[in-house]
Design a protein around this motif. Structure first.
Motif, PDB file in Angstrom:
ATOM      1  N   ARG A 261     -33.851   6.489 -25.762  1.00  0.00           N
ATOM      2  CA  ARG A 261     -34.894   5.510 -25.449  1.00  0.00           C
ATOM      3  C   ARG A 261     -36.175   6.226 -25.014  1.00  0.00           C
ATOM      4  O   ARG A 261     -36.149   7.372 -24.594  1.00  0.00           O
ATOM      5  N   GLU A 262     -37.278   5.503 -25.095  1.00  0.00           N
ATOM      6  CA  GLU A 262     -38.554   6.085 -24.677  1.00  0.00           C
ATOM      7  C   GLU A 262     -38.611   6.219 -23.166  1.00  0.00           C
ATOM      8  O   GLU A 262     -38.250   5.291 -22.434  1.00  0.00           O
ATOM      9  N   ILE A 263     -39.073   7.384 -22.723  1.00  0.00           N
ATOM     10  CA  ILE A 263     -39.232   7.679 -21.298  1.00  0.00           C
ATOM     11  C   ILE A 263     -40.613   8.294 -21.136  1.00  0.00           C
ATOM     12  O   ILE A 263     -40.933   9.284 -21.788  1.00  0.00           O
ATOM     13  N   ASP A 264     -41.443   7.701 -20.281  1.00  0.00           N
ATOM     14  CA  ASP A 264     -42.774   8.267 -20.073  1.00  0.00           C
ATOM     15  C   ASP A 264     -42.967   8.819 -18.660  1.00  0.00           C
ATOM     16  O   ASP A 264     -44.008   9.375 -18.348  1.00  0.00           O
ATOM     17  N   GLU A 265     -41.937   8.667 -17.830  1.00  0.00           N
ATOM     18  CA  GLU A 265     -42.037   9.171 -16.461  1.00  0.00           C
ATOM     19  C   GLU A 265     -40.655   9.508 -15.922  1.00  0.00           C
ATOM     20  O   GLU A 265     -39.695   8.765 -16.123  1.00  0.00           O
ATOM     21  N   LEU A 266     -40.579  10.648 -15.254  1.00  0.00           N
ATOM     22  CA  LEU A 266     -39.370  11.040 -14.525  1.00  0.00           C
ATOM     23  C   LEU A 266     -39.738  11.085 -13.043  1.00  0.00           C
ATOM     24  O   LEU A 266     -40.621  11.842 -12.652  1.00  0.00           O
ATOM     25  N   ARG A 267     -39.078  10.262 -12.258  1.00  0.00           N
ATOM     26  CA  ARG A 267     -39.367  10.220 -10.819  1.00  0.00           C
ATOM     27  C   ARG A 267     -38.285  10.979 -10.072  1.00  0.00           C
ATOM     28  O   ARG A 267     -37.116  10.565 -10.063  1.00  0.00           O
ATOM     29  N   PRO A 268     -38.654  12.073  -9.441  1.00  0.00           N
ATOM     30  CA  PRO A 268     -37.656  12.876  -8.718  1.00  0.00           C
ATOM     31  C   PRO A 268     -37.041  12.115  -7.545  1.00  0.00           C
ATOM     32  O   PRO A 268     -37.681  11.259  -6.944  1.00  0.00           O
ATOM     33  N   LEU A 269     -35.794  12.440  -7.272  1.00  0.00           N
ATOM     34  CA  LEU A 269     -35.088  11.865  -6.132  1.00  0.00           C
ATOM     35  C   LEU A 269     -35.167  12.827  -4.953  1.00  0.00           C
ATOM     36  O   LEU A 269     -35.335  14.031  -5.133  1.00  0.00           O
ATOM     37  N   THR A 270     -35.004  12.289  -3.772  1.00  0.00           N
ATOM     38  CA  THR A 270     -34.942  13.158  -2.597  1.00  0.00           C
ATOM     39  C   THR A 270     -33.619  13.916  -2.600  1.00  0.00           C
ATOM     40  O   THR A 270     -32.652  13.500  -3.264  1.00  0.00           O
ATOM     41  N   ALA A 271     -33.573  14.995  -1.865  1.00  0.00           N
ATOM     42  CA  ALA A 271     -32.333  15.773  -1.760  1.00  0.00           C
ATOM     43  C   ALA A 271     -31.219  14.905  -1.175  1.00  0.00           C
ATOM     44  O   ALA A 271     -30.064  14.989  -1.608  1.00  0.00           O
ATOM     45  N   GLY A 272     -31.560  14.051  -0.230  1.00  0.00           N
ATOM     46  CA  GLY A 272     -30.564  13.167   0.369  1.00  0.00           C
ATOM     47  C   GLY A 272     -29.980  12.195  -0.642  1.00  0.00           C
ATOM     48  O   GLY A 272     -28.776  11.926  -0.639  1.00  0.00           O
ATOM     49  N   ARG A 273     -30.826  11.661  -1.516  1.00  0.00           N
ATOM     50  CA  ARG A 273     -30.324  10.730  -2.543  1.00  0.00           C
ATOM     51  C   ARG A 273     -29.447  11.461  -3.555  1.00  0.00           C
ATOM     52  O   ARG A 273     -28.425  10.936  -3.981  1.00  0.00           O
ATOM     53  N   LEU A 274     -29.833  12.673  -3.945  1.00  0.00           N
ATOM     54  CA  LEU A 274     -29.004  13.470  -4.855  1.00  0.00           C
ATOM     55  C   LEU A 274     -27.628  13.731  -4.253  1.00  0.00           C
ATOM     56  O   LEU A 274     -26.607  13.608  -4.927  1.00  0.00           O
ATOM     57  N   LEU A 275     -27.610  14.060  -2.974  1.00  0.00           N
ATOM     58  CA  LEU A 275     -26.342  14.307  -2.290  1.00  0.00           C
ATOM     59  C   LEU A 275     -25.491  13.042  -2.257  1.00  0.00           C
ATOM     60  O   LEU A 275     -24.282  13.091  -2.503  1.00  0.00           O
ATOM     61  N   ALA A 276     -26.109  11.916  -1.989  1.00  0.00           N
ATOM     62  CA  ALA A 276     -25.368  10.648  -1.970  1.00  0.00           C
ATOM     63  C   ALA A 276     -24.767  10.345  -3.338  1.00  0.00           C
ATOM     64  O   ALA A 276     -23.605   9.924  -3.433  1.00  0.00           O
ATOM     65  N   LEU A 277     -25.520  10.572  -4.411  1.00  0.00           N
ATOM     66  CA  LEU A 277     -24.994  10.346  -5.755  1.00  0.00           C
ATOM     67  C   LEU A 277     -23.830  11.281  -6.052  1.00  0.00           C
ATOM     68  O   LEU A 277     -22.828  10.875  -6.641  1.00  0.00           O
TER      69      LEU A 277
ATOM     70  N   ARG B 202     -21.782  12.610  -3.903  1.00  0.00           N
ATOM     71  CA  ARG B 202     -20.629  12.157  -3.108  1.00  0.00           C
ATOM     72  C   ARG B 202     -19.961  10.937  -3.739  1.00  0.00           C
ATOM     73  O   ARG B 202     -18.746  10.796  -3.674  1.00  0.00           O
ATOM     74  N   GLN B 203     -20.750  10.060  -4.347  1.00  0.00           N
ATOM     75  CA  GLN B 203     -20.187   8.880  -5.013  1.00  0.00           C
ATOM     76  C   GLN B 203     -19.328   9.276  -6.208  1.00  0.00           C
ATOM     77  O   GLN B 203     -18.435   8.528  -6.599  1.00  0.00           O
ATOM     78  N   CYS B 204     -19.587  10.419  -6.780  1.00  0.00           N
ATOM     79  CA  CYS B 204     -18.871  10.861  -7.989  1.00  0.00           C
ATOM     80  C   CYS B 204     -17.667  11.739  -7.676  1.00  0.00           C
ATOM     81  O   CYS B 204     -16.951  12.158  -8.589  1.00  0.00           O
ATOM     82  N   ARG B 205     -17.421  12.031  -6.428  1.00  0.00           N
ATOM     83  CA  ARG B 205     -16.328  12.940  -6.061  1.00  0.00           C
ATOM     84  C   ARG B 205     -14.951  12.416  -6.414  1.00  0.00           C
ATOM     85  O   ARG B 205     -14.024  13.192  -6.559  1.00  0.00           O
ATOM     86  N   GLU B 206     -14.789  11.102  -6.569  1.00  0.00           N
ATOM     87  CA  GLU B 206     -13.467  10.545  -6.846  1.00  0.00           C
ATOM     88  C   GLU B 206     -12.930  10.976  -8.211  1.00  0.00           C
ATOM     89  O   GLU B 206     -11.727  10.975  -8.430  1.00  0.00           O
ATOM     90  N   ALA B 207     -13.815  11.343  -9.129  1.00  0.00           N
ATOM     91  CA  ALA B 207     -13.367  11.811 -10.446  1.00  0.00           C
ATOM     92  C   ALA B 207     -12.720  13.181 -10.291  1.00  0.00           C
ATOM     93  O   ALA B 207     -13.335  14.115  -9.788  1.00  0.00           O
TER      94      ALA B 207
ATOM     95  N   GLU C  94     -15.981  15.220 -16.099  1.00  0.00           N
ATOM     96  CA  GLU C  94     -16.263  13.803 -15.895  1.00  0.00           C
ATOM     97  C   GLU C  94     -17.158  13.601 -14.680  1.00  0.00           C
ATOM     98  O   GLU C  94     -18.097  12.796 -14.708  1.00  0.00           O
ATOM     99  N   ARG C  95     -16.882  14.326 -13.609  1.00  0.00           N
ATOM    100  CA  ARG C  95     -17.662  14.203 -12.378  1.00  0.00           C
ATOM    101  C   ARG C  95     -19.122  14.576 -12.624  1.00  0.00           C
ATOM    102  O   ARG C  95     -20.040  13.869 -12.215  1.00  0.00           O
ATOM    103  N   VAL C  96     -19.358  15.673 -13.344  1.00  0.00           N
ATOM    104  CA  VAL C  96     -20.722  16.119 -13.604  1.00  0.00           C
ATOM    105  C   VAL C  96     -21.457  15.143 -14.518  1.00  0.00           C
ATOM    106  O   VAL C  96     -22.604  14.779 -14.255  1.00  0.00           O
ATOM    107  N   LEU C  97     -20.802  14.701 -15.589  1.00  0.00           N
ATOM    108  CA  LEU C  97     -21.460  13.757 -16.493  1.00  0.00           C
ATOM    109  C   LEU C  97     -21.789  12.440 -15.790  1.00  0.00           C
ATOM    110  O   LEU C  97     -22.878  11.883 -15.965  1.00  0.00           O
ATOM    111  N   THR C  98     -20.843  11.945 -15.003  1.00  0.00           N
ATOM    112  CA  THR C  98     -21.069  10.699 -14.273  1.00  0.00           C
ATOM    113  C   THR C  98     -22.237  10.840 -13.306  1.00  0.00           C
ATOM    114  O   THR C  98     -23.128   9.988 -13.252  1.00  0.00           O
TER     115      THR C  98
END
Length: 104
Positions: free
Chosen positions: A2-18, A20-25, A30-34
């Motif tokens: 799909r077309e993407i014209d902007e990438l908005r970076p996440l904070t380090a805290g949000r990256l860490l939260a994401l 942690r949400q994927c650790r169950e895999a 699978e964990r990395v792709l998710t």
């Protein structure tokens, strides 16, 4: 893709939260792709609107190579190309050892 014209970076805290949400895999692949799908779902925008509603849409739309390219751009602050002067060759790569392992 799909077309993407902007990438908005996440904070380090949000990256860490994401992450942690994927650790169950249990499977690391699978964990990395998710996790990468979740990151891109939150970072990819077109004309001010999110491109993907969630990780499932991002994973269904993007190839692994496309995901890698977008994540690299995101890591570089959204730049199309790496900053000038940035080394793109792995200095630790041992070409002779690589050829030996390939059997040539």
């Amino acid at each position: 893709m799909r077309e993407i014209d902007e990438l908005r970076p996440l904070t380090a805290g949000r990256l860490l939260a994401l992450w942690r949400q994927c650790r169950e895999a249990e499977d690391p692949f699978e964990r990395v792709l998710t996790c990468n799908g979740r990151i891109l779902a939150e970072c990819c925008f077109f004309q001010g609107e999110r491109v993907y509603a969630g990780e499932a849409e991002a994973l269904a739309d993007l190839t692994g190579r496309q995901m890698e390219r977008l994540l690299r751009r995101l890591a570089d602050g959204g730049a199309e190309r790496p900053p000038a002067g940035r080394e793109t060759v792995n200095p630790a790569f041992d070409a002779a050892r690589f050829e030996a392992l390939r059997g040539e």
